[in-house]
Design an enzyme around this catalytic site. Structure first.
Site, mmCIF file in Angstrom:
data_model
loop_
_atom_site.group_PDB
_atom_site.id
_atom_site.type_symbol
_atom_site.label_atom_id
_atom_site.label_comp_id
_atom_site.label_asym_id
_atom_site.label_seq_id
_atom_site.Cartn_x
_atom_site.Cartn_y
_atom_site.Cartn_z
ATOM 1 N N CYS A 1 -4.708 2.289 -3.740
ATOM 2 C CA CYS A 1 -3.479 2.824 -3.126
ATOM 3 C C CYS A 1 -2.301 1.878 -3.318
ATOM 4 C CB CYS A 1 -3.674 3.123 -1.638
ATOM 5 S SG CYS A 1 -4.837 4.431 -1.335
ATOM 6 N N GLN B 1 -4.742 -5.264 6.974
ATOM 7 C CA GLN B 1 -5.738 -6.235 6.499
ATOM 8 C C GLN B 1 -5.695 -7.535 7.303
ATOM 9 O OE1 GLN B 1 -8.068 -5.546 4.271
ATOM 10 N NE2 GLN B 1 -7.248 -3.529 3.807
ATOM 11 N N LYS C 1 -10.676 -1.046 10.485
ATOM 12 C CA LYS C 1 -10.841 -2.273 9.672
ATOM 13 C C LYS C 1 -11.209 -3.447 10.569
ATOM 14 C CE LYS C 1 -7.641 -0.475 6.320
ATOM 15 N NZ LYS C 1 -8.135 -0.147 4.994
ATOM 16 N N HIS D 1 0.879 -1.180 0.000
ATOM 17 C CA HIS D 1 0.000 0.000 0.000
ATOM 18 C C HIS D 1 0.916 1.229 0.000
ATOM 19 C CE1 HIS D 1 -2.796 2.920 1.885
ATOM 20 N NE2 HIS D 1 -3.779 2.115 1.542
ATOM 21 N N ASP E 1 2.862 -4.680 8.094
ATOM 22 C CA ASP E 1 1.665 -3.867 7.893
ATOM 23 C C ASP E 1 0.476 -4.814 8.080
ATOM 24 O OD1 ASP E 1 -0.603 -2.745 6.825
ATOM 25 O OD2 ASP E 1 0.367 -1.936 5.038
HETATM 26 N N1 PMP Z 1 -1.903 -0.832 4.552
HETATM 27 C C1 PMP Z 1 -2.893 -1.554 4.015
HETATM 28 C C2 PMP Z 1 -2.586 -2.927 3.495
HETATM 29 C C3 PMP Z 1 -4.182 -1.036 3.970
HETATM 30 O O1 PMP Z 1 -5.167 -1.761 3.436
HETATM 31 C C4 PMP Z 1 -4.423 0.269 4.468
HETATM 32 C C5 PMP Z 1 -5.812 0.881 4.394
HETATM 33 N N2 PMP Z 1 -6.396 0.812 3.135
HETATM 34 C C6 PMP Z 1 -3.368 0.969 5.037
HETATM 35 C C7 PMP Z 1 -2.126 0.390 5.070
HETATM 36 C C8 PMP Z 1 -3.552 2.330 5.630
HETATM 37 O O2 PMP Z 1 -4.436 2.290 6.709
HETATM 38 P P1 PMP Z 1 -4.984 3.643 7.370
HETATM 39 O O3 PMP Z 1 -5.531 4.448 6.228
HETATM 40 O O4 PMP Z 1 -6.063 3.181 8.313
HETATM 41 O O5 PMP Z 1 -3.849 4.295 8.043
#
Ligand code: PMP
Length: 407
Positions: free
Chosen positions: A364, A203, A226, A123, A200
């Protein structure tokens, strides 16, 4: 015994509405999950009865708010099996957790020529902070390649490792494709060259059992929203011995032991990394989300979500022009796809007209999309409150869309 999905759905008020005259089918869970009534009640209850600033307070409300706040920290400790609650820091989310590590790490541990490793699946929030670090320090960012199924090439990763590797920061489960990375092997191989590892967990935390001691990761970042919890809140786990060597992230109240104009000494962890008044109400409400997950059990949640994923795969594969994207052997309940020759956004808009919420675009993960030669995908991601009959609606909707296209 399986989960009682109807009963679970009854706990989520937002699910019971119509969108464009059709019952809402919410398949955008990888972006954010819905919140059970217990989380909403906990938040209201806090503001109605307990609102107060935490720590240091000499009155009953401050006492209660502090106790509830710290109870969430303990709940998170058990949720990820950290050795102690002090290894859990509250952040704004996964993004801030990664930025905290990148920012503090770069100040103390990274020199010119050092290397940071990420993967093609990341991401943007696990790419950009490391690029910023590399730019500032003259360090080098290396990227683990993937195969067509969306799995990292482990032998290639091993080739990237060297004594220059300071940190490996890798997604546990991909938000765009659902791939579950072999993180235990990644961690062991990285530790063998003396590198630290950040996972990270944005998910993975909602789908998989997380045991940070067994994984032996140095950091684990995730987001409450999430996990059926509030937005703008997350946690960063770090090993005590690693956190203690790191400088503070931000300066301000709470993170200090003693301040004089000449010199400041810093507080113990976790407070060293929690400058300023935190998001007290949401932290307290987050515990209700963790309780909800614990009551159902992660294994039962995963079994249900896996069943939905394989059912969706079966149903959607029958649609002419259905092109799955990301076919890793190990996946969380994320189904990315395209419909032949159609723009993902158009597919998403047409599904929305049927009350079906999916996400479309690059998720993203622009470098990943580039690697796959795609502009984007349609992503349906399933949660514990979704049902097979909702997947039938998705399949019907997509069949109609594909038929229009193929006319
Ligand atoms: N890493 C991953 C794999 C994600 O799916 C996300 C959220 N889409 C993020 C990081 C970022 O999370 P947040 O926007 O809650 O900081």
């Amino acid at each position: 015994m399986g989960l009682d999905i109807e009963k679970i759905r009854g706990l989520f008020p937002v699910l019971h509405q119509e969108v464009h005259g059709k019952p809402l089918v919410y398949f955008d869970n990888a972006a954010t999950t819905q919140k059970p009534q217990a989380v909403l009640d906990a938040l209201t209850n806090y503001y109605q009865h307990d609102n107060s600033n935490i720590h240091r307070g000499a009155h009953a409300l401050a006492d209660r708010a502090t106790r509830y706040f710290e109870e969430t920290r303990e709940a998170i400790q058990h949720f990820i099996n950290a050795r102690e609650a002090a290894e859990v820091i509250f952040t704004k989310g996964t993004t801030e957790g990664i930025n905290l590590v990148a920012s503090t790490f770069r100040r103390k541990f990274v020199e010119k020529g050092d290397e940071i490793i990420i993967s093609t699946l990341e991401h943007h929030s696990n790419i950009v902070p490391w690029q910023m670090l590399c730019e500032e320090k003259g360090a080098i960012l290396k990227v683990i390649p993937i195969n067509e199924a969306g799995e990292i090439l482990f032998e290639e990763f091993e080739k990237l490792l060297s004594p220059k590797t300071k940190l490996v920061s890798i997604v546990h489960a991909s938000n765009a494709l659902g791939t579950i990375n072999p993180v235990k092997q990644v961690i062991d191989a990285a530790h063998a060259v003396g590198a630290k590892v950040l996972l990270d967990g944005a998910q993975s935390s909602s789908h998989l059992n997380i045991d940070v001691q067994e994984l032996d990761c140095d950091f684990f970042a995730f987001s409450a929203h999430k996990l059926y919890g509030p937005t703008g809140l997350g946690c960063l786990y770090g090993k005590r011995e690693v956190f203690e060597t790191m400088p503070p992230y931000q300066g301000g109240g709470e993170m200090i032991k003693e301040v004089t104009f000449e010199k400041t000494t810093y507080n113990e962890i976790p407070f060293k990394f929690e400058a300023g008044t935190p998001n007290i109400g949401d932290v307290i409400a987050f515990k209700a989300a963790i309780d909800f997950i614990n009551e159902l059990g992660k294994d039962a949640i995963r079994a249900h979500e896996d069943e939905l994923l394989s059912y969706a795969n079966e149903q959607l594969s029958q649609i002419k022009g259905f092109l799955p994207v990301g076919t890793a052997k190990e996946k969380v309940s994320v189904l990315s796809f395209n419909i032949n020759a159609m723009h993902p956004y158009d597919v998403g808009m047409m599904l929305d007209a049927n009350g079906i919420a999916v996400r479309t675009g690059h998720h993203c993960t622009q470098p990943l999309m580039k690697r796959l030669g795609l502009e984007g995908t349609v992503r349906a991601s399933f949660s514990v409150y979704n049902s097979k009959s909702e997947i039938d609606k998705l399949a019907e909707g997509l069949s109609r869309i594909a038929r229009i296209k193929n006319k």
